[in-house]
Design a protein around this motif. Structure first.
Motif, PDB file in Angstrom:
ATOM      1  N   ILE A 168     -25.994  23.497  28.650  1.00  0.00           N
ATOM      2  CA  ILE A 168     -28.045  23.115  28.439  1.00  0.00           C
ATOM      3  C   ILE A 168     -28.689  23.472  30.242  1.00  0.00           C
ATOM      4  CG2 ILE A 168     -29.817  21.672  28.559  1.00  0.00           C
ATOM      5  CD1 ILE A 168     -27.877  19.600  26.612  1.00  0.00           C
ATOM      6  N   GLY A 169     -29.280  24.811  30.315  1.00  0.00           N
ATOM      7  CA  GLY A 169     -30.075  25.131  31.379  1.00  0.00           C
ATOM      8  C   GLY A 169     -29.679  25.755  32.738  1.00  0.00           C
ATOM      9  N   ASN A 170     -28.285  26.059  32.367  1.00  0.00           N
ATOM     10  CA  ASN A 170     -27.154  26.369  33.327  1.00  0.00           C
ATOM     11  C   ASN A 170     -26.161  25.394  34.494  1.00  0.00           C
ATOM     12  OD1 ASN A 170     -27.788  29.485  32.822  1.00  0.00           O
ATOM     13  ND2 ASN A 170     -29.626  29.209  34.132  1.00  0.00           N
ATOM     14  N   GLY A 171     -26.375  24.589  33.174  1.00  0.00           N
ATOM     15  CA  GLY A 171     -25.364  23.407  33.542  1.00  0.00           C
ATOM     16  C   GLY A 171     -24.026  23.558  33.103  1.00  0.00           C
ATOM     17  N   PRO A 172     -23.221  22.893  34.134  1.00  0.00           N
ATOM     18  CA  PRO A 172     -21.751  23.108  33.179  1.00  0.00           C
ATOM     19  C   PRO A 172     -21.584  23.031  32.019  1.00  0.00           C
ATOM     20  CG  PRO A 172     -22.416  21.026  34.280  1.00  0.00           C
ATOM     21  CD  PRO A 172     -23.154  21.670  34.736  1.00  0.00           C
ATOM     22  N   PHE A 173     -20.399  23.274  31.396  1.00  0.00           N
ATOM     23  CA  PHE A 173     -19.435  23.492  29.932  1.00  0.00           C
ATOM     24  C   PHE A 173     -19.355  22.053  29.424  1.00  0.00           C
ATOM     25  CE2 PHE A 173     -20.476  27.758  29.966  1.00  0.00           C
ATOM     26  CZ  PHE A 173     -21.573  28.307  28.346  1.00  0.00           C
ATOM     27  N   THR A 174     -20.320  21.244  29.068  1.00  0.00           N
ATOM     28  CA  THR A 174     -18.997  20.000  28.224  1.00  0.00           C
ATOM     29  C   THR A 174     -18.869  20.024  26.420  1.00  0.00           C
ATOM     30  OG1 THR A 174     -21.333  18.661  28.275  1.00  0.00           O
ATOM     31  CG2 THR A 174     -20.289  19.102  29.483  1.00  0.00           C
ATOM     32  N   SER A 175     -18.644  18.779  26.004  1.00  0.00           N
ATOM     33  CA  SER A 175     -18.087  19.116  24.639  1.00  0.00           C
ATOM     34  C   SER A 175     -18.491  18.717  23.992  1.00  0.00           C
ATOM     35  CB  SER A 175     -16.438  18.097  24.655  1.00  0.00           C
ATOM     36  OG  SER A 175     -15.578  18.481  23.623  1.00  0.00           O
ATOM     37  N   VAL A 176     -19.015  19.491  23.237  1.00  0.00           N
ATOM     38  CA  VAL A 176     -19.689  18.244  22.111  1.00  0.00           C
ATOM     39  C   VAL A 176     -19.480  18.682  21.073  1.00  0.00           C
ATOM     40  CG1 VAL A 176     -21.550  19.917  20.497  1.00  0.00           C
ATOM     41  CG2 VAL A 176     -21.317  20.361  23.208  1.00  0.00           C
ATOM     42  N   ALA A 177     -18.265  18.612  20.132  1.00  0.00           N
ATOM     43  CA  ALA A 177     -17.950  18.473  19.400  1.00  0.00           C
ATOM     44  C   ALA A 177     -16.378  19.002  18.893  1.00  0.00           C
ATOM     45  CB  ALA A 177     -18.428  18.048  17.896  1.00  0.00           C
ATOM     46  N   THR A 178     -15.137  18.307  18.287  1.00  0.00           N
ATOM     47  CA  THR A 178     -14.500  19.489  17.553  1.00  0.00           C
ATOM     48  C   THR A 178     -14.430  19.108  16.056  1.00  0.00           C
ATOM     49  OG1 THR A 178     -12.676  18.754  19.748  1.00  0.00           O
ATOM     50  CG2 THR A 178     -11.501  19.584  17.602  1.00  0.00           C
ATOM     51  N   THR A 179     -14.176  20.376  16.028  1.00  0.00           N
ATOM     52  CA  THR A 179     -14.160  20.805  13.877  1.00  0.00           C
ATOM     53  C   THR A 179     -12.744  21.059  13.518  1.00  0.00           C
ATOM     54  OG1 THR A 179     -15.312  21.881  12.065  1.00  0.00           O
ATOM     55  CG2 THR A 179     -15.927  22.372  14.632  1.00  0.00           C
ATOM     56  N   PRO A 180     -12.780  20.851  12.260  1.00  0.00           N
ATOM     57  CA  PRO A 180     -11.545  21.702  11.915  1.00  0.00           C
ATOM     58  C   PRO A 180     -12.555  22.933  11.389  1.00  0.00           C
ATOM     59  CG  PRO A 180     -13.129  19.627  10.647  1.00  0.00           C
ATOM     60  CD  PRO A 180     -13.314  19.928  11.580  1.00  0.00           C
ATOM     61  N   THR A 181     -13.494  23.014  10.758  1.00  0.00           N
ATOM     62  CA  THR A 181     -13.498  24.546  10.606  1.00  0.00           C
ATOM     63  C   THR A 181     -13.829  25.259  11.511  1.00  0.00           C
ATOM     64  OG1 THR A 181     -16.239  23.814  10.248  1.00  0.00           O
ATOM     65  CG2 THR A 181     -14.762  23.223   8.706  1.00  0.00           C
ATOM     66  N   GLN A 193     -26.484  27.365  26.127  1.00  0.00           N
ATOM     67  CA  GLN A 193     -24.919  28.532  26.052  1.00  0.00           C
ATOM     68  C   GLN A 193     -23.728  27.568  25.250  1.00  0.00           C
ATOM     69  OE1 GLN A 193     -24.626  29.695  30.384  1.00  0.00           O
ATOM     70  NE2 GLN A 193     -24.788  31.558  29.342  1.00  0.00           N
ATOM     71  N   TYR A 194     -23.002  28.402  24.317  1.00  0.00           N
ATOM     72  CA  TYR A 194     -22.112  27.716  23.856  1.00  0.00           C
ATOM     73  C   TYR A 194     -21.134  28.444  24.317  1.00  0.00           C
ATOM     74  CZ  TYR A 194     -25.047  25.510  21.562  1.00  0.00           C
ATOM     75  OH  TYR A 194     -26.269  24.041  20.758  1.00  0.00           O
ATOM     76  N   GLU A 195     -19.347  28.262  24.007  1.00  0.00           N
ATOM     77  CA  GLU A 195     -18.037  28.404  24.067  1.00  0.00           C
ATOM     78  C   GLU A 195     -17.349  27.995  23.082  1.00  0.00           C
ATOM     79  OE1 GLU A 195     -17.208  29.140  28.203  1.00  0.00           O
ATOM     80  OE2 GLU A 195     -16.516  27.247  28.047  1.00  0.00           O
ATOM     81  N   VAL A 196     -16.961  27.761  22.544  1.00  0.00           N
ATOM     82  CA  VAL A 196     -15.092  27.298  21.321  1.00  0.00           C
ATOM     83  C   VAL A 196     -13.585  27.767  22.576  1.00  0.00           C
ATOM     84  CG1 VAL A 196     -14.734  27.438  19.369  1.00  0.00           C
ATOM     85  CG2 VAL A 196     -17.029  27.600  20.287  1.00  0.00           C
ATOM     86  N   ARG A 197     -12.802  26.955  21.910  1.00  0.00           N
ATOM     87  CA  ARG A 197     -11.584  27.372  22.190  1.00  0.00           C
ATOM     88  C   ARG A 197     -11.558  26.761  21.202  1.00  0.00           C
ATOM     89  NH1 ARG A 197     -10.165  22.883  27.200  1.00  0.00           N
ATOM     90  NH2 ARG A 197     -10.399  21.176  25.841  1.00  0.00           N
ATOM     91  N   ALA A 198      -9.895  27.113  20.771  1.00  0.00           N
ATOM     92  CA  ALA A 198      -8.742  26.119  19.408  1.00  0.00           C
ATOM     93  C   ALA A 198      -7.935  25.368  20.353  1.00  0.00           C
ATOM     94  CB  ALA A 198      -7.691  27.865  18.895  1.00  0.00           C
ATOM     95  N   ARG A 199      -7.151  24.270  19.342  1.00  0.00           N
ATOM     96  CA  ARG A 199      -6.293  23.519  19.365  1.00  0.00           C
ATOM     97  C   ARG A 199      -5.268  22.983  18.881  1.00  0.00           C
ATOM     98  NH1 ARG A 199      -6.565  19.138  22.846  1.00  0.00           N
ATOM     99  NH2 ARG A 199      -8.125  19.377  23.935  1.00  0.00           N
ATOM    100  N   ASP A 200      -4.480  23.061  19.364  1.00  0.00           N
ATOM    101  CA  ASP A 200      -2.941  23.129  17.535  1.00  0.00           C
ATOM    102  C   ASP A 200      -2.606  21.964  17.950  1.00  0.00           C
ATOM    103  OD1 ASP A 200      -1.116  22.275  19.948  1.00  0.00           O
ATOM    104  OD2 ASP A 200       0.134  24.545  19.826  1.00  0.00           O
ATOM    105  N   THR A 201      -1.956  21.097  17.247  1.00  0.00           N
ATOM    106  CA  THR A 201      -1.034  19.773  16.708  1.00  0.00           C
ATOM    107  C   THR A 201      -0.456  19.635  18.157  1.00  0.00           C
ATOM    108  OG1 THR A 201       1.086  20.735  15.825  1.00  0.00           O
ATOM    109  CG2 THR A 201      -1.033  20.340  14.053  1.00  0.00           C
ATOM    110  N   SER A 202       0.286  20.318  18.801  1.00  0.00           N
ATOM    111  CA  SER A 202       0.969  19.224  20.252  1.00  0.00           C
ATOM    112  C   SER A 202      -0.608  19.867  21.240  1.00  0.00           C
ATOM    113  CB  SER A 202       1.578  20.682  20.823  1.00  0.00           C
ATOM    114  OG  SER A 202       2.682  20.604  19.511  1.00  0.00           O
TER     115      SER A 202
END
Length: 319
Positions: A168-181, A193-202
Motif C-alpha cells: 500500500i502506497g509503495n510500502g513493503p509487500f506483506t501477506s494478505v491471504a493464502t487461497t487454494p484458487t 500493488q499485488y504479487e503472488v507466489r505458489a506453495r506446495d505441500t512441502s
C-alpha cells in the motif's frame, strides 16, 4: 370472540382516522457480539487457518476484521472477510484476533489473541518449488474493489495454494491471504500493488509474479439520501377480512424501489405485514369488526428508507 350476526344486513363501517406521525427510527448504534470459539491450526505446508463462530447483531453482521501481530509487534488489520475462516502462510511468530462489523460500522470487542504453533512435521523430502504463477490480470469495480486472476502453477507433487502479497502506497509487500484458487478479491485501499507466489505441500514456494498496480476507479459517491415520506394511506374496498390501501408516492434522488407496509391493532405495536412495488397494497386475512392502523415507508435501491407516513385507522366490516 368473533360472532356472526344473523338477520338484516349491517351497513359497512369504515373509519379513517389520521394519527400523528410516528417517531423516526433511531440510528443503529448496537455493536455485534464478540465472535466465539476463536482458534486455528497450521499444516506441514505452513499454511495456517483461523476459524470462529458467527457473531449476532440486531440488524446484521457484514464481516469480520482479522488483525495480526508478527514477532510480538502491534496488531494490524490484515483483511476484512464475510466468512468465519481465514487462511494465509506462516510469517514468523504470529498472533491473531478478530472482531465483527455490522452495516452501520459498529464493531464488536476483539476476541482474545490466539497464537498458532506449527505441528511436529517430518523433514520434507520434496525440495522442488512450484513454477511461478502466470501473469496477474486485474478487474476493478464500484464500490471500490479489486479481483485478481493469474495462471495456475505446476509442481512435481502438488500445488496447495497461492500466497497473495500486497503493498500500500509503495510500502513493503506483506501477506494478505493464502487461497487454494487462482483468484482473489478484496476492497481497494488506495493505490496498491499485488504479487503472488505458489506453495506446495512441502512448503516450497515459487518465485513471485511481476507486481501489478491497481488504481481505484472514479466511483460515484454512495447513495445515502432516503426517499421522501409517502402520503397518508387511504383505504377502499374494505370487507370483513381485507382492505386496499393507496397513498401518494414518494420520490428519490435515484429511484424508489418499493414500500414497506406496517400494521397494528388498536393499542398494539406496528409490525411489517408486506411490501409493495407500487403505491398500493391489499391486506388480507383480517378479522371482522376490528380496527387496524397502517403506516407506510419508502425504500430505495441502496436500502435507504424514508420516515413513516402518518397512520390511518381502518375498521373491517361486521360480516
Amino acid at each position: 370472540m368473533l360472532r356472526r350476526l344473523a338477520g338484516a344486513a349491517v351497513a359497512m363501517t369504515v373509519a379513517l382516522v389520521a394519527v400523528g406521525p410516528p417517531s423516526a427510527h433511531a440510528a443503529d448504534t448496537s455493536a455485534p457480539t464478540v465472535p466465539g470459539d476463536f482458534g486455528g491450526s497450521i499444516n506441514c505446508a505452513l499454511v495456517l487457518t483461523l476459524h470462529w463462530s458467527a457473531s449476532t447483531d440486531d440488524v446484521g453482521v457484514v464481516g469480520y476484521d482479522v488483525f495480526r501481530s508478527v514477532n510480538n509487534e502491534a496488531f494490524a488489520l490484515v483483511r476484512t472477510t464475510p466468512a468465519t475462516t481465514f487462511s494465509e502462510s506462516l510469517q514468523g511468530i504470529v498472533k491473531y484476533q478478530v472482531r465483527a462489523r455490522d452495516a452501520a460500522g459498529n464493531v464488536s470487542a476483539f476476541t482474545a489473541p490466539a497464537g498458532i504453533v506449527p505441528p511436529p512435521c517430518p523433514a520434507p523430502t520434496d525440495r522442488q518449488a512450484p513454477t511461478t504463477p502466470g501473469a496477474i490480470s486485474i478487474s476493478v469495480g464500484c464500490p471500490a474493489a479489486v479481483t485478481l486472476n493469474w495462471g495456475a502453477s505446476t509442481d512435481n507433487v502438488a500445488v496447495i495454494g497461492y500466497d497473495v502479497y500486497r503493498s500500500i502506497g509503495n510500502g513493503p509487500f506483506t501477506s494478505v491471504a493464502t487461497t487454494p484458487t487462482t483468484t482473489f478479491t478484496e476492497p481497494l485501499q488506495g493505490i496498491v500493488q499485488y504479487e503472488v507466489r505458489a506453495r506446495d505441500t512441502s512448503a516450497n514456494v515459487s518465485a513471485f509474479t511481476a507486481a501489478v498496480t491497481v488504481v481505484p476507479p472514479p466511483c460515484p459517491a454512495p447513495d445515502t439520501q432516503p426517499p421522501t415520506t409517502p402520503g397518508t394511506p387511504s383505504a377502499s374496498g374494505t370487507t370483513r377480512s381485507a382492505t386496499t390501501l393507496t397513498w401518494a408516492p414518494s420520490t428519490d434522488n435515484f429511484r424508489v424501489a418499493g414500500y414497506d407496509i406496517y400494521r397494528a391493532t388498536s393499542g398494539g405495536t406496528f409490525a411489517q405485514v408486506g411490501t409493495a412495488a407500487t403505491n398500493s397494497f391489499t391486506d388480507t386475512g383480517l378479522a371482522p369488526r376490528t380496527t387496524y392502523r397502517y403506516q407506510v415507508r419508502a425504500r430505495d435501491g441502496a436500502g435507504n428508507v424514508s420516515a413513516f407516513s402518518a397512520a390511518v385507522a381502518v375498521t373491517t366490516r361486521r360480516g
